[in-house]
Design an enzyme around this catalytic site. Structure first.
Site, PDB file in Angstrom:
ATOM      1  N   PRO A 359       0.855  -1.195   0.000  1.00 49.00           N
ATOM      2  CA  PRO A 359       0.000   0.000   0.000  1.00 49.00           C
ATOM      3  C   PRO A 359       0.889   1.243   0.000  1.00 49.00           C
ATOM      4  O   PRO A 359       1.536   1.557   0.992  1.00 49.00           O
ATOM      5  CB  PRO A 359      -0.810  -0.128   1.296  1.00 49.00           C
ATOM      6  CG  PRO A 359      -0.132  -1.152   2.119  1.00 49.00           C
ATOM      7  CD  PRO A 359       0.840  -1.911   1.290  1.00 49.00           C
ATOM      8  N   ASP A 535       5.792   2.217   2.279  1.00 48.85           N
ATOM      9  CA  ASP A 535       4.828   1.143   2.546  1.00 48.85           C
ATOM     10  C   ASP A 535       4.046   1.543   3.789  1.00 48.85           C
ATOM     11  O   ASP A 535       4.597   1.574   4.893  1.00 48.85           O
ATOM     12  CB  ASP A 535       5.614  -0.161   2.759  1.00 48.85           C
ATOM     13  CG  ASP A 535       4.713  -1.360   2.999  1.00 48.85           C
ATOM     14  OD1 ASP A 535       3.546  -1.155   3.393  1.00 48.85           O
ATOM     15  OD2 ASP A 535       5.192  -2.494   2.815  1.00 48.85           O
ATOM     16  N   HIS A 536       2.789   1.849   3.598  1.00 45.28           N
ATOM     17  CA  HIS A 536       1.997   2.392   4.707  1.00 45.28           C
ATOM     18  C   HIS A 536       1.719   1.348   5.796  1.00 45.28           C
ATOM     19  O   HIS A 536       1.213   1.672   6.865  1.00 45.28           O
ATOM     20  CB  HIS A 536       0.684   2.968   4.170  1.00 45.28           C
ATOM     21  CG  HIS A 536       0.172   4.121   4.992  1.00 45.28           C
ATOM     22  ND1 HIS A 536       0.634   4.415   6.246  1.00 45.28           N
ATOM     23  CD2 HIS A 536      -0.763   5.071   4.714  1.00 45.28           C
ATOM     24  CE1 HIS A 536      -0.002   5.467   6.734  1.00 45.28           C
ATOM     25  NE2 HIS A 536      -0.860   5.889   5.811  1.00 45.28           N
ATOM     26  N   ARG A 537       2.053   0.090   5.521  1.00 47.10           N
ATOM     27  CA  ARG A 537       1.909  -0.913   6.592  1.00 47.10           C
ATOM     28  C   ARG A 537       3.041  -0.752   7.602  1.00 47.10           C
ATOM     29  O   ARG A 537       2.872  -1.021   8.782  1.00 47.10           O
ATOM     30  CB  ARG A 537       1.974  -2.336   6.013  1.00 47.10           C
ATOM     31  CG  ARG A 537       0.841  -2.673   5.074  1.00 47.10           C
ATOM     32  CD  ARG A 537       1.090  -3.982   4.373  1.00 47.10           C
ATOM     33  NE  ARG A 537       2.355  -3.971   3.651  1.00 47.10           N
ATOM     34  CZ  ARG A 537       2.877  -5.012   3.026  1.00 47.10           C
ATOM     35  NH1 ARG A 537       2.243  -6.157   3.030  1.00 47.10           N
ATOM     36  NH2 ARG A 537       4.019  -4.918   2.371  1.00 47.10           N
ATOM     37  N   VAL A 539       5.138   2.138   7.808  1.00 47.63           N
ATOM     38  CA  VAL A 539       5.467   3.526   8.156  1.00 47.63           C
ATOM     39  C   VAL A 539       4.174   4.332   8.162  1.00 47.63           C
ATOM     40  O   VAL A 539       3.358   4.191   7.248  1.00 47.63           O
ATOM     41  CB  VAL A 539       6.427   4.100   7.082  1.00 47.63           C
ATOM     42  CG1 VAL A 539       6.646   5.575   7.310  1.00 47.63           C
ATOM     43  CG2 VAL A 539       7.748   3.342   7.064  1.00 47.63           C
TER      44      VAL A 539
END
Ligand code: COA
Length: 563
Positions: A359, A535-537, A539
């Protein structure tokens, strides 16, 4: 060790049957009872078992040959764990069938025939029949592997209702009547024996004289044994509803070809293989006689699914997302086709994998590099002496190494299977290099421990190696983070794709002079556009803003890099 002929066992009354599939080859090791080949009549198929454990020496038949009981189909070198002597090859099967025949004939006497329908109840112009499991060649507790009908379905006499499977054969239980399925009384995995209730079927009355013989039963749960005779008399009286001798089909523990649209057509070994490989047989096209699914069909299906998943085919991607269908471009004008280079295909697959799995969010920031550029230019003469060109890249490498130390949540990889965050205690940074052959990403190790000149020399050397196709695989592995700089080319911002399993990538665009308000007036400042995709998972957005602010601060005031 002794040689033993493999013979065709009792085929339950069938004269000549056709060999439709060879399941072993010369040299294969088999256990006793392992299927050797599959034969099929126009009604049924059966797998011929090995008479003992050992090694197949030869098969003397081929697909399409016709064989009958007692024919030799091959030779096996027995390892001593034989199920019988030469003469008794196939005997276990034959014995089982004899037993069935005895049982069947006894049912013609005092015992009710469980293959005949149970009692039924009238309801207007139709009556409800309870369909029972017919004789299963002496087998008991045979698991249901497929239910071919649902409540409300209309079936014809002979349509396959359910498929059961023993370790030797699969068998479809046909409907004794035409009618509508009222209720399915079994579930997949249930173990069935002769006489068990299978389903309730609403059968149309035709006003014939059979009506008078119909006994009404208000209790559907009457035991099948009690109802066998009723069903029998009904069957004799009502031609239309006469069961089509389902037991006859099961005489040789065979599977019958399904009615059109009624499930798949395959032997137990093939079904087992498909189950083990997780292949949905309903999606496999059979290449055997009557579209029978063969072992090769299952293997080819699994192979093609794997290839599609790995290559992100145009038809279906690995993530199950439908691919982009290509039109015939030649209808719009002249075209040329060229095979993708290996590197292009690999890069395309990697990009797609990262883009689909990660993501992505991109954070933008401008760094004021006016002072940095002044310093860099002042080093030109020194660089010439050293034979090293100082570009903005080494400053970016150093700034990123410092930011990774300050915000270590960017120096991780995620193991989603184990639900683990892998923290790295080293700082290796990849640099995207544009080469005539495509994009390559060599990795500079221990960036945090190296000075600007060392980084300038190493990045130039690796970039040249990439362009000359001289990079070793090890030189492209182990990065924690990547910098992709388009600054030498142009652009104001872009959204780079994270090089998974890294969790962030810094895109750098072309620095440009811009007016910056200093509180009292506009000053000309050189601003470097930064685009940080992450990667929004791993950070969160606040940390991403902290990371680009940190970079901006470090690049604006190089003294911080020295600390
Ligand atoms: N802004 C303005 N000018 C820049 C700049 C920036 N952000 N970055 C580099 N430049 C200048 C350099 O100073 C140099 O100018 P000069 O000769 O007047 O000193 C010129 O642009 C060319 O620099 P370059 O040779 O690109 O060196 P580099 O160290 O900046 O970059 C690579 C090295 C390997 C990163 C670069 O050559 C490259 O291949 N970039 C493309 C990466 C890519 O394709 N990414 C896309 C991935 S999808």
């Amino acid at each position: 060790m002794s040689e033993q002929e493999i013979r065709v066992p009792d085929l339950g009354g069938a004269d000549e049957v056709e060999v439709i599939e060879l399941l072993v080859s010369a040299g294969d090791s088999v256990e006793a009872e392992d299927p050797i080949l599959t034969v099929e009549t126009d009604k049924a198929s059966v797998e011929l078992p090995s008479p003992g454990a050992g090694k197949i020496i030869k098969l003397t038949v081929k697909v399409g040959d016709k064989v009958k009981e007692g024919d030799v189909v091959g030779t096996i070198e027995s390892s001593g764990e034989s199920g019988g002597s030469d003469d008794s090859a196939g005997e276990p099967e034959a014995k089982a069938e004899e037993k069935t025949e005895t049982e069947s004939s006894s049912k013609g006497g005092a015992e009710p025939d469980a293959s005949k329908p149970a009692p039924k109840k009238k309801s207007g112009g139709s009556r409800t029949e309870v369909v029972l499991v017919p004789p299963l060649d002496g087998m008991e507790d045979v698991p249901v592997i497929e239910i071919n009908v649902s409540e409300g379905d209309t079936v014809e006499a002979d349509d396959a209702l359910v498929t059961v499977e023993s370790d030797k054969a699969s068998m479809e239980i046909p409907s004794p009547f035409s009618g509508k399925v009222v209720k399915v009384l079994v579930a997949e995995g249930d173990k069935l024996s002769e006489g068990d209730k299978l389903l309730e079927l609403s059968v149309a009355e035709d006003g014939g004289d059979g009506d008078d013989d119909v006994e009404e039963s208000s209790d559907q749960d009457d035991a099948p044994a009690d109802s066998g005779q009723d069903a029998k008399s009904e069957a004799e009286a009502d031609d239309k509803a006469t069961p089509k001798e389902p037991a006859a089909r099961s005489q040789s523990a065979v599977s019958e070809p399904p009615a059109p649209g009624a499930g798949v057509h395959a032997g137990p070994a093939v079904r087992k293989l498909a189950r083990e490989l997780g292949a949905d047989m309903a999606r496999i096209k059979g290449s055997g006689p009557k579209s029978r699914i063969l072992k090769d069909d299952v293997q080819n299906y699994v192979k093609s699914q794997l290839q599609q998943a790995q290559q992100g085919s145009a038809v279906a991607t690995g993530s199950g997302i439908p691919g982009v269908k290509l039109p015939d471009f030649s209808q719009f004008g002249d075209i040329e086709k060229e095979a993708m280079s290996r590197m292009m295909a690999v890069t395309a697959a990697n990009m797609q994998r990262s883009w689909l799995n990660v993501p992505h969010v991109t954070q933008f920031e401008d760094a004021d590099i006016t002072d940095m550029e002044a310093f860099r230019k002042s080093q030109k003469a020194a660089g010439e002496k050293k034979g090293v060109k100082m570009t903005p890249l080494p400053f970016l490498l150093k700034a990123c190494a410092t930011a990774l130390a300050e915000l270590p949540q960017f120096n991780v990889s995620l193991d989603m299977e184990r639900k683990e965050v892998i923290r790295k205690q080293y700082v290796h940074i990849g640099i995207a290099v544009d080469t005539p052959n495509g994009l390559m990403v060599p990795v500079i190790r221990d960036v945090d421990k190296k000075g600007l000149w060392e980084l300038a020399a190493e990045s130039a050397e690796l970039a040249q190696k990439a362009r000359d196709k001289k990079l070793k695989p090890a030189e492209m592995q182990g990065a924690c983070f990547t910098i992709t700089s388009l600054g030498g080319i142009g652009g104001t911002a872009f959204t780079p794709i994270v090089n998974a399993p890294e969790v962030a990538i810094l895109g750098v665009s072309k620095a440009a002079m811009k007016p910056v308000w200093d509180g009292s007036g506009f000053q000309p400042r050189l601003l470097l556009p930064l685009s940080l995709s992450y990667d929004h998972r791993a950070v969160n957005g606040a940390d991403a803003a902290r990371f680009t602010s940190c970079l901006s601060r470090l690049l604006s005031d190089l003294r911080e890099l020295l600390l």
